[in-house]
Scaffold this motif. Structure first.
Motif, PDB file in Angstrom:
ATOM      1  N   LEU A 141      35.865  40.979  34.328  1.00  0.00           N
ATOM      2  CA  LEU A 141      37.182  41.619  34.451  1.00  0.00           C
ATOM      3  C   LEU A 141      37.904  41.135  35.699  1.00  0.00           C
ATOM      4  O   LEU A 141      39.123  40.955  35.693  1.00  0.00           O
ATOM      5  CB  LEU A 141      37.014  43.136  34.495  1.00  0.00           C
ATOM      6  CG  LEU A 141      37.010  43.895  33.158  1.00  0.00           C
ATOM      7  CD1 LEU A 141      38.344  43.759  32.470  1.00  0.00           C
ATOM      8  CD2 LEU A 141      35.887  43.453  32.245  1.00  0.00           C
TER       9      LEU A 141
ATOM     10  N   ASP B 290      41.418  39.362  35.201  1.00  0.00           N
ATOM     11  CA  ASP B 290      42.578  40.057  35.758  1.00  0.00           C
ATOM     12  C   ASP B 290      43.316  39.200  36.784  1.00  0.00           C
ATOM     13  O   ASP B 290      44.553  39.200  36.847  1.00  0.00           O
ATOM     14  CB  ASP B 290      42.114  41.368  36.405  1.00  0.00           C
ATOM     15  CG  ASP B 290      43.258  42.361  36.573  1.00  0.00           C
ATOM     16  OD1 ASP B 290      44.352  42.101  36.060  1.00  0.00           O
ATOM     17  OD2 ASP B 290      43.039  43.401  37.219  1.00  0.00           O
TER      18      ASP B 290
ATOM     19  N   PHE C 139      41.131  48.712  35.284  1.00  0.00           N
ATOM     20  CA  PHE C 139      41.425  47.431  34.633  1.00  0.00           C
ATOM     21  C   PHE C 139      42.310  47.643  33.401  1.00  0.00           C
ATOM     22  O   PHE C 139      43.309  46.932  33.198  1.00  0.00           O
ATOM     23  CB  PHE C 139      40.136  46.739  34.200  1.00  0.00           C
ATOM     24  CG  PHE C 139      39.362  46.102  35.309  1.00  0.00           C
ATOM     25  CD1 PHE C 139      39.986  45.290  36.252  1.00  0.00           C
ATOM     26  CD2 PHE C 139      37.996  46.283  35.415  1.00  0.00           C
ATOM     27  CE1 PHE C 139      39.270  44.697  37.270  1.00  0.00           C
ATOM     28  CE2 PHE C 139      37.261  45.689  36.430  1.00  0.00           C
ATOM     29  CZ  PHE C 139      37.895  44.883  37.367  1.00  0.00           C
TER      30      PHE C 139
ATOM     31  N   SER D 221      45.904  48.872  34.253  1.00  0.00           N
ATOM     32  CA  SER D 221      46.690  47.802  34.863  1.00  0.00           C
ATOM     33  C   SER D 221      47.228  46.822  33.823  1.00  0.00           C
ATOM     34  O   SER D 221      48.412  46.464  33.841  1.00  0.00           O
ATOM     35  CB  SER D 221      45.823  47.046  35.879  1.00  0.00           C
ATOM     36  OG  SER D 221      46.453  45.858  36.296  1.00  0.00           O
ATOM     37  N   GLY D 222      46.366  46.374  32.921  1.00  0.00           N
ATOM     38  CA  GLY D 222      46.793  45.385  31.931  1.00  0.00           C
ATOM     39  C   GLY D 222      47.888  45.903  31.025  1.00  0.00           C
ATOM     40  O   GLY D 222      48.906  45.233  30.803  1.00  0.00           O
TER      41      GLY D 222
ATOM     42  N   ARG E 173      50.062  45.759  38.909  1.00  0.00           N
ATOM     43  CA  ARG E 173      49.199  44.717  39.468  1.00  0.00           C
ATOM     44  C   ARG E 173      48.394  45.281  40.648  1.00  0.00           C
ATOM     45  O   ARG E 173      47.224  44.947  40.825  1.00  0.00           O
ATOM     46  CB  ARG E 173      50.047  43.533  39.941  1.00  0.00           C
ATOM     47  CG  ARG E 173      50.711  42.745  38.825  1.00  0.00           C
ATOM     48  CD  ARG E 173      49.743  41.844  38.117  1.00  0.00           C
ATOM     49  NE  ARG E 173      49.370  40.686  38.942  1.00  0.00           N
ATOM     50  CZ  ARG E 173      48.347  39.886  38.671  1.00  0.00           C
ATOM     51  NH1 ARG E 173      47.566  40.121  37.646  1.00  0.00           N
ATOM     52  NH2 ARG E 173      48.091  38.852  39.456  1.00  0.00           N
TER      53      ARG E 173
ATOM     54  N   GLY F 193      45.562  47.309  39.221  1.00  0.00           N
ATOM     55  CA  GLY F 193      44.504  46.408  38.801  1.00  0.00           C
ATOM     56  C   GLY F 193      43.717  45.879  39.983  1.00  0.00           C
ATOM     57  O   GLY F 193      42.497  45.719  39.912  1.00  0.00           O
TER      58      GLY F 193
ATOM     59  N   PHE G 146      48.954  40.012  29.673  1.00  0.00           N
ATOM     60  CA  PHE G 146      48.454  41.077  30.542  1.00  0.00           C
ATOM     61  C   PHE G 146      47.789  42.197  29.744  1.00  0.00           C
ATOM     62  O   PHE G 146      46.723  42.700  30.126  1.00  0.00           O
ATOM     63  CB  PHE G 146      49.592  41.638  31.398  1.00  0.00           C
ATOM     64  CG  PHE G 146      50.037  40.719  32.487  1.00  0.00           C
ATOM     65  CD1 PHE G 146      49.232  40.473  33.578  1.00  0.00           C
ATOM     66  CD2 PHE G 146      51.266  40.074  32.413  1.00  0.00           C
ATOM     67  CE1 PHE G 146      49.623  39.601  34.583  1.00  0.00           C
ATOM     68  CE2 PHE G 146      51.675  39.205  33.408  1.00  0.00           C
ATOM     69  CZ  PHE G 146      50.849  38.963  34.496  1.00  0.00           C
TER      70      PHE G 146
ATOM     71  N   GLN H 146      43.863  42.334  28.542  1.00  0.00           N
ATOM     72  CA  GLN H 146      42.688  42.650  29.356  1.00  0.00           C
ATOM     73  C   GLN H 146      42.154  44.051  29.081  1.00  0.00           C
ATOM     74  O   GLN H 146      41.047  44.400  29.535  1.00  0.00           O
ATOM     75  CB  GLN H 146      42.987  42.491  30.833  1.00  0.00           C
ATOM     76  CG  GLN H 146      43.844  43.561  31.460  1.00  0.00           C
ATOM     77  CD  GLN H 146      44.239  43.200  32.896  1.00  0.00           C
ATOM     78  OE1 GLN H 146      44.679  42.095  33.183  1.00  0.00           O
ATOM     79  NE2 GLN H 146      44.100  44.154  33.788  1.00  0.00           N
TER      80      GLN H 146
END
Length: 442
Positions: free
Chosen positions: A20, A24, A84, A87-88, A104, A107, A168, A171
């Motif tokens: 990850l 990322d 994670f 964030s994605g 971001r 993440g 993005f 993820q």
């Protein structure tokens, strides 16, 4: 007999935090042309947008030490998996630059925490004879994540102007897998012992070693946690810890300032300077990911055979020579026969086989048990701040100094790192975590 399946499963699941991490941080490389246009970025805003995740990484590394000590190594990784995914999806849905950067940063919290907790989890659960290669598997997971991000970027690049959103959002899938698998593995025996759960910790140690754990070993582990329970950050920088702490910080910084993430994040942009189009640049970037994976397998095979120090020293030398080659290609504007690509492959191969994997191994094992979480947190914080500095300044440096001089700067830092590794790094191969504590006594 040691339960090899158990050791492999727990190490594999923890190492997925690296996948990850790689995914990322590298997914941005293919999204740069799209977000640059969508958000109308100049080189300063672009540098900030790409590097903003690393501020989150620094904060995550700073918070992860206390989190891992209080709630456990496994619980810390579960939190990372959630960050994670959030964030994605959030970055993919963002319509404003501030929202994109906010997600971001979120993440980055997960990446920074996982970068500290995953190697620590593996180091605390692995037998000494296998610790180097198992922690190196964390770096292998990172480069698999980077390669997966490059492939994702390549296959989504032709889906239209919103391709970056899918890049993005993608993820979230590996984040969900990481979350589920973490539910299947136990806490580390050393954390259990630290919390007074001796029977549970001893049972896991016996499963790892395949034999009854001597009382002397249990006492040694218990005592390593009992000293200095109320240690402050200030005390970490005083005797007897300052030597090992400074070594950890400086080794971590050298992993980054020697230029690796300028290549990882901006490889498509660099390749475009040689005259390639977007598709060919992304394909060449995939080549970098493949080379990185192959080189990491080399590190896994060598780290417990020839040791940490020799690999770190050799890596600094080879990386410096390769980066000098890249700089000379740009200086003389000589791109025939894919010379730039060849030198970049050599640089990435040198990094992957040495600093890429070995630094994580080294950081996970050199700190005494009683300060490992906090010291590793500080070293990882320094690593992310160095990564931020490189990532933020690369587009600015190439704009004002040119690509050639920028590469020469990284080559010079490789030379400085070579001298430091020769002088200050000590070999830890084959030693127990408790034995290593005596290597860096002030």
């Amino acid at each position: 007999m040691a339960d090899k399946k158990f050791i492999a499963l727990t190490s594999f699941v923890a190492a997925l935090g690296g996948l990850l991490f790689g995914f990322d941080t590298a997914i941005i490389s293919g999204a740069i042309p799209y977000i640059k246009s969508y958000f109308h970025m100049d080189e300063y805003v672009l540098g900030w947008s790409v590097s903003s995740i690393l501020i989150g990484c620094a904060a995550g590394a700073m918070l992860a030490g206390n989190m891992a000590d209080r709630y456990g190594r496994r619980a810390g990784l579960i939190i990372c998996a959630i960050l994670f995914a959030v964030s994605g999806i959030g970055a993919g849905l963002a319509n404003e630059l501030y929202l994109f950067i906010l997600f971001r940063l979120i993440g980055g919290l997960g990446v920074g925490a996982a970068a500290m907790v995953s190697p620590m989890y593996i180091a605390e659960i692995a037998p000494a004879r296998l610790r180097g290669r198992l922690v190196a598997c964390y770096q292998l997971a990172i480069v698999f994540g980077i390669l997966a991000a490059y492939f994702t970027n390549y296959f989504l690049s032709e889906t239209g102007p919103d391709a970056w959103r899918w890049m993005f959002a993608s993820q979230a899938a590996p984040a969900a897998l990481f979350f589920v698998l973490l539910l299947l593995v136990p806490e580390t025996p050393r954390w259990l012992i630290m919390k007074g759960r001796y029977d549970a910790g001893k049972a896991i140690l016996q499963k790892i070693s395949g034999a009854p754990v001597p009382d002397e070993e249990m006492i040694q582990i218990e005592n390593s946690f009992r000293k200095d329970e109320n240690l402050t950050i200030r005390q970490l920088f005083s005797k007897p810890y300052r030597t090992v702490l400074f070594v950890g910080i400086i080794v971590a910084v050298f992993q980054q300032v020697t230029g690796i993430n300028a290549i990882i994040y901006y490889a498509p942009t660099i390749f475009k300077e040689t005259g390639g189009d977007n598709a060919s640049s992304l394909m060449q970037t995939i080549g970098i990911g493949v080379v990185n994976i192959i080189a990491t397998f080399v590190a896994i095979g060598l780290v417990d055979k020839i040791g940490r120090k020799k690999l770190l020293v050799a890596g600094c030398l080879l990386m410096g020579l390769s980066m000098t080659g890249v700089g000379l290609c740009f200086y003389f504007s000589y791109f025939e026969h894919y010379l730039v690509l060849i030198f970049m492959f050599l640089y990435v191969a040198s990094f992957g086989a040495t600093l890429g994997a070995v630094v994580w191994v080294y950081l996970s094992e050199i700190f005494p048990n009683r300060i490992r979480s906090r010291a590793l947190s500080i070293a990882t914080l320094a690593l992310w701040l160095a990564d931020f500095a490189v990532t933020l300044t690369f587009p600015i440096m190439t704009r004002h100094l040119g690509t050639a001089l920028t590469m020469f700067c990284y080559a010079a830092l490789c030379a400085v790192a070579f001298v430091y590794m020769m002088a200050r790094v000590k070999e830890t191969r084959g030693r127990s975590l408790e034995d290593i504590e005596n290597l860096f006594v002030d």
